[in-house]
Design an enzyme around this catalytic site. Structure first.
Site, PDB file in Angstrom:
ATOM      1  N   TYR A  78      44.794  51.373 -10.069  1.00 44.65           N
ATOM      2  CA  TYR A  78      44.522  52.451  -9.102  1.00 44.65           C
ATOM      3  C   TYR A  78      44.938  53.796  -9.700  1.00 44.65           C
ATOM      4  CZ  TYR A  78      45.174  55.048  -4.648  1.00 44.65           C
ATOM      5  OH  TYR A  78      45.137  55.970  -3.624  1.00 44.65           O
ATOM      6  N   ASP A 111      25.461  51.811  -0.242  1.00 45.28           N
ATOM      7  CA  ASP A 111      26.469  51.500  -1.241  1.00 45.28           C
ATOM      8  C   ASP A 111      26.645  52.719  -2.139  1.00 45.28           C
ATOM      9  OD1 ASP A 111      28.015  50.484  -3.260  1.00 45.28           O
ATOM     10  OD2 ASP A 111      26.735  48.740  -3.654  1.00 45.28           O
ATOM     11  N   GLY A 161      32.320  56.463   2.472  1.00 45.74           N
ATOM     12  CA  GLY A 161      33.487  55.590   2.667  1.00 45.74           C
ATOM     13  C   GLY A 161      34.255  56.044   3.901  1.00 45.74           C
ATOM     14  N   LYS A 191      42.781  57.071 -10.799  1.00 52.04           N
ATOM     15  CA  LYS A 191      43.038  58.404 -10.230  1.00 52.04           C
ATOM     16  C   LYS A 191      43.264  59.438 -11.334  1.00 52.04           C
ATOM     17  CE  LYS A 191      42.592  57.648  -5.812  1.00 52.04           C
ATOM     18  NZ  LYS A 191      41.308  58.081  -5.190  1.00 52.04           N
ATOM     19  N   GLY A 220      37.269  54.071   6.748  1.00 46.89           N
ATOM     20  CA  GLY A 220      38.664  53.699   6.481  1.00 46.89           C
ATOM     21  C   GLY A 220      39.671  54.567   7.226  1.00 46.89           C
ATOM     22  N   GLN A 221      40.926  54.466   6.797  1.00 42.58           N
ATOM     23  CA  GLN A 221      42.025  55.161   7.493  1.00 42.58           C
ATOM     24  C   GLN A 221      41.799  56.667   7.552  1.00 42.58           C
ATOM     25  OE1 GLN A 221      45.759  55.439   5.421  1.00 42.58           O
ATOM     26  NE2 GLN A 221      46.963  55.781   7.270  1.00 42.58           N
ATOM     27  N   ILE A 249      49.885  58.014   3.703  1.00 51.77           N
ATOM     28  CA  ILE A 249      49.448  58.717   4.912  1.00 51.77           C
ATOM     29  C   ILE A 249      49.740  57.832   6.113  1.00 51.77           C
ATOM     30  CG2 ILE A 249      47.485  59.683   6.160  1.00 51.77           C
ATOM     31  CD1 ILE A 249      46.272  60.443   3.512  1.00 51.77           C
ATOM     32  N   ASP A 288      29.143  54.453   5.316  1.00 51.91           N
ATOM     33  CA  ASP A 288      29.975  53.369   4.784  1.00 51.91           C
ATOM     34  C   ASP A 288      29.039  52.229   4.397  1.00 51.91           C
ATOM     35  OD1 ASP A 288      33.319  53.029   5.198  1.00 51.91           O
ATOM     36  OD2 ASP A 288      32.189  51.264   4.545  1.00 51.91           O
TER      37      ASP A 288
END
Ligand code: AKB
Length: 318
Positions: free
Chosen positions: A142, A53, A8, A146, A11-12, A172, A34
């Site tokens: 979410y 994936d 992944g 977590k 992303g950011q 972040i 990714d």
């Protein structure tokens, strides 16, 4: 950590973590992966890249074996606000990628880092100086993922000896890739909007405090924690970390000191308002400081100067 796979990675966090890991461990020792074509294309510009994936356990395991990976960074996640629009997809994605990371790590002898979040906390959590060990009753999917992820990661450590470690990231702030689907995204978006258009409309209420972190500190945290002496770790999954806490009004007032003509207004998103109100105003990160030396360097004022310079340059404005 010598052979690293970042899953992944487009992303950011991933787009900045990959170069940071390359700098510390050598370019050839970091593999970035990714699922999405555009993310993989972006990563190809600076890293050895694989496209798969993370929910496909067999393909994921093949990549770990192919590159003799010893540390997996699992950054696959649908964030808080996006998750509320598609809760079942968020559960399947967030938990599926973590479960595969843990199972493959168990099979192949890898360590695992998976970011947790301030999203683990909820309305019944103490909001000020939120302790490391406290009530975790989130009301977002979410957050549910977590909390489950923290427990699962600790379970894989105690039951199977998998070296799992994690931090609870606050919002972040960074000038690289944009975040997407988060409740704290406003603190990044505002810089682009005031520099491009001279104004920003915020979806989070002006008095809502949340913890934040500037990307250089977020990256240092990962390496510091993963390199920490395991004998000193009382906690593992996951550590509170923060370096600043502000509300939108305070952030915008400080930006306005540098850009006096900037206009700020509000168009409240009820989902983001509810999520942000349920999260801590400010966390106590003393366990991270004591157990592995967490010591962030960036405060709000220094972050604003750096963000304005970096994004101004990116947009060709300054
Ligand atoms: C979000 O807003 O969902 C994330 C987070 C705090 O985990 N940035």
């Amino acid at each position: 950590m010598k052979r690293i796979l970042v899953v992944g990675a487009g992303g950011q966090i991933g787009t900045e973590l990959v170069p940071h890991l390359q700098k510390n461990y050598g370019k050839d020792n970091v593999i970035a992966s990714d699922l999405k074509d555009e993310m993989v294309e972006k990563l190809r510009g600076f890293a050895t890249t694989e496209q798969f994936d993370a929910l496909d356990e067999q393909h994921f395991a093949e990549i770990v074996k192919k590159y003799k990976i010893d540390t997996i960074f699992n950054l696959v996640a649908m964030l808080s606000a996006a998750g509320e629009a598609r809760p079942l997809t968020a559960w399947r994605l967030n938990m599926g990628a973590l479960l595969n990371s843990l199972n493959i790590a168990k099979e192949c002898g890898c360590a695992v880092f998976t970011p947790s979040s301030i999203g683990v906390f909820g309305e019944s959590t103490p909001h000020n100086m939120t302790p490391q060990d406290t009530i975790m009753r989130p009301n977002t999917i979410y957050g549910v993922c977590k909390v489950a992820g923290e427990l699962l990661s600790d379970y894989y450590f105690t039951r199977f000896g998998v070296d799992t470690r994690s931090v609870r990231y606050p919002g972040i702030i960074s000038s690289g890739a944009l975040p997407g689907g988060g409740t704290t995204d406003y603190a990044v978006e505002v810089f682009y909007e005031v520099l491009k258009n001279g104004r920003y409309t915020c979806e989070v209420p002006e008095e809502t405090y949340m913890d934040m972190l500037y990307m250089p500190d977020a990256l240092d945290a990962v390496i510091q924690l993963m390199e920490a002496d395991p004998a000193k770790l009382i906690h593992r999954n996951s550590f509170n970390i923060t370096s600043m806490s502000f509300n939108p009004r305070e952030l915008f007032a400080s930006i306005a000191k540098r850009i006096p003509n900037a206009v700020f207004d509000y168009n409240i998103d009820l989902v983001k308002a509810a999520i942000s109100a349920s999260w801590p105003n400010k966390m106590d990160d003393s366990c991270a400081r004591a157990e592995w030396g967490w010591n962030p360097k960036w405060d709000m004022e220094a972050m604003i100067d750096d963000m304005l310079a970096a994004i101004g340059k990116k947009l060709g404005i300054s």
